[in-house]
Design an enzyme around this catalytic site. Sequence first.
Site: not given
Length: 448
Positions: A50, A52, A109, A114-115, A189
């Site tokens: 979203c 990159r 990020s 964040e993983g 979604g």
Amino acid sequence: MSLLVVGLSHRTAPVGVLERAALTGEVPTRLLHDAAASATVAEAALVNTCNRIELYADVDKFHAGVAELSLLLAHHSGVDLEELTAHLYVHYEDRAVHHLFSVACGLDSMVVGEGQILGQLRDALARAQDEHTAGRGLNELFQQALRVGKRAHSETGIDKAGQSLVTFGLEQVAAGAGAIAGKRVLVVGAGSMSSLAAATLVRSGVTDLLIANRTAERAERLVTILGTGRTVDFAKVPEALADVDLVVSCTGAAGVVVTAEQVAAAAAARTGDGPLAFLDLAMPRDVHHDVHELPGALLVDIESLSHAHSADGPGAADVDAVTGIVADEVAAFGAAQRAARIAPTVVALRSMASDVVSGELARLESRLPDLDERSRAEIGQAVRRVVDKLLHAPTVRVKQLAAEPGGASYADALRELFDLDPAAVHAVSGTPAASPGTGHAPRGGAAG
């Protein structure tokens, strides 16, 4: 492998540009195939999230590669090349490896540490393998990036806040609309991001959960996995807005899913306390930007999150520790790659020497047919020992030198000095020799 990455992200491009450049539907696959079909590219992989868009490629020429990948990104994103170029970044060789490893560790990020990016990199590699655009080089690179990311998360506190873009976004919603627990929530979604959001909401204490998706079966499957919630027809999302407190949306739609008019009507019809809140994690956006201006509504989207900062993010010591890990891993990866590149040349050299020894021993046997077996064996062993001792020091040393920057020149020197056949070297490495005029080996399938 001559690695090149050309891309844009939340760090270099405003959200408006990222939104227009977003690759949806079958566009990422077409972009991958067009990149791999380029005369300058041997392998290609695409990281598409979203915030990159990055093309990784094994190229034979730097400037031609940059021009080709930039043009492909512009063509498939629909953003004019001149406008897009202003927001693109380019990394080559070790700098490209450093960038990918930093991305894998969460250093690049929007929410540092964040993983979720590890899953996105895993998906990028899987897509490139499925489409046969990634070969051994990119496969090894991405696999190592995943290992580096896991190492950073296990050895440091880079992810001590346990945040992803979803949890960070929900924090921002809670700051403006109150605690998430107990709210009635609609998730629009059923992809990876929406599924993560739904699972996070359940862990946060949400018990009244609705799932809407264009494909009803996927929504039903998500409800089954979660063990809670119920589905709602995607076409009835506008009607459902008035009955919930929070909408979390992340679809792959090319256009707006929720309009400002629909939100205004729902906000006016609601009986619940507080604003009708939206967390829009889609790119391009699912919820119209004008919702920001509506009374009775709160919208947190990618643009909002790009300007927000996590108070519980990793400390400077953790970031420094991960930065050190990345630097060490980049150096080790580069040394291993350079050493691996010279190995086929060393093997080909030893193979050539073995052939020379065999040929000379055969010639000796034809000239001295009466030589007894024991003498023949002693002579053969002596000749082989001489050759092995002569080759030992230079081959060991050239492997050591090859692990250093610029080490490829030593392999070139060996091939030139000993007049090694390029086809023999490539046969040892398991790849065909470069075709005349191409500068690189023909494209192969994905490594398993």
